[in-house]
Design an enzyme around this catalytic site. Sequence first.
Site, short mmCIF file in Angstrom:
data_model
loop_
_atom_site.label_atom_id
_atom_site.label_comp_id
_atom_site.label_asym_id
_atom_site.label_seq_id
_atom_site.Cartn_x
_atom_site.Cartn_y
_atom_site.Cartn_z
N ARG A 169 4.72 54.49 -6.03
CA ARG A 169 3.24 54.11 -5.64
C ARG A 169 2.77 54.34 -7.40
O ARG A 169 1.89 53.10 -7.18
CB ARG A 169 3.09 55.29 -5.10
N THR A 170 2.97 54.52 -8.41
CA THR A 170 1.79 54.28 -9.60
C THR A 170 2.53 53.40 -9.83
O THR A 170 1.58 52.41 -10.19
CB THR A 170 1.91 55.85 -9.95
N LYS A 209 18.68 52.93 -28.39
CA LYS A 209 18.64 52.59 -29.12
C LYS A 209 18.43 53.60 -30.58
O LYS A 209 19.29 53.27 -31.35
CB LYS A 209 18.66 51.17 -29.77
N ARG A 269 4.43 56.61 -17.67
CA ARG A 269 4.72 57.82 -17.59
C ARG A 269 6.01 58.45 -18.60
O ARG A 269 6.56 57.73 -18.43
CB ARG A 269 4.53 58.02 -16.24
N HIS A 313 -1.80 64.78 -14.47
CA HIS A 313 -1.89 63.60 -13.67
C HIS A 313 -3.30 62.67 -12.99
O HIS A 313 -3.28 62.20 -12.09
CB HIS A 313 -0.81 63.01 -12.23
#
Length: 359
Positions: free
Chosen positions: A78-79, A110, A131, A161
């Site tokens: 969703r986000t 890496k 995120r 959030h």
Amino acid sequence: MADNATSTALGGLANGLTSDPKSWKDAPLISVTQISTSGLLLLFQTAQSMRTLVRTNGGDNRLQHRVLASVFYEASTRTSCSFQAAMMRLGGTFIHVDGGKGGNTSASKKGESLEDTIRCLECYTDVTVLRHPTTGSVQRVALGGGTVKPVINAGDGVGEHPTQALLDTFTIWDELGVSLDVENGDSKNEQKLEGPLVVVLLGDLKHGRTVHSLAKLLARSSIKHELVLRYCAPASLEMPSHVKKYVANFPNAKQEEYTEMKEAVQGANVLYVTRVQKERFESADAYEKVKGAYVVDASLMESAPPGMIVMHPLPRVDEIATEVDADPRACYFRQMENGNVCTNGDLGAHPRGSVIMRG
């Protein structure tokens, strides 16, 4: 974790996002503590206009030639999709980086640092949505002095959030007719909330960054109603003390603790359900002990107030039975649509002078 310097920098941003659109220009969105009540009203009004725009015209071209960096080190549907869809509806585009364990588009494999990854992406983009599983990581990147373009926090571990909290608070405001104690803040709904706003937060309150941000934002949003936050969680998953301590700073907010779900919902306006977050547990046994502790089903809804809305940030597992979906009080899919229009409002004011909101 964020260091003292970035924590101090975040403190300096408190209430800095106001009703003045200029206050949002090129500003990061890291925490709900940045948003004043007048700024919250501006976002809500912008989201409403974006909803009308999307429903009537599908969008416009105000972000043409702007590029969003969508950078996710944890799973997201969703986000990430709401930010990407919002960018396209406003004429812009995006590049997506999957930095998770199964991803193959991040140089973190890496050994590249998070700061270097974001700084490099800024060479191609106008705003970053990030995120990351480490609490304080987004704050560190955005406020540590290495970035030059806005960063939006799409979730940092079990921390915050803020964009989810914004869409959740917008949903409550929009659905229930909540008034804000600010100029022009009275609800325009035909049916307005009378009496206190009673919000039940149910489920995994320990790991749920959505409920951490929502409790803070509701407490500080200067609503014209007494706020009652009811915490209902298994014994090992209670609301963290630092969140309760923050909420306690606001005299209009009352906090209560429950263990029985049916008792908690009596007289409630909102039931906000969260899943038990399996990925946050150290062992499968610990998860199994609390999985399914609370299930919202038709039986519970029969005993719940007729005007109580049911919300969930999704994804759900088994904490809301699918039989509840047909109940008009089930609000979680309308809530998700609000996520997209709030993101439109967010981005429509953010990159290079437009407002910000969800994912």
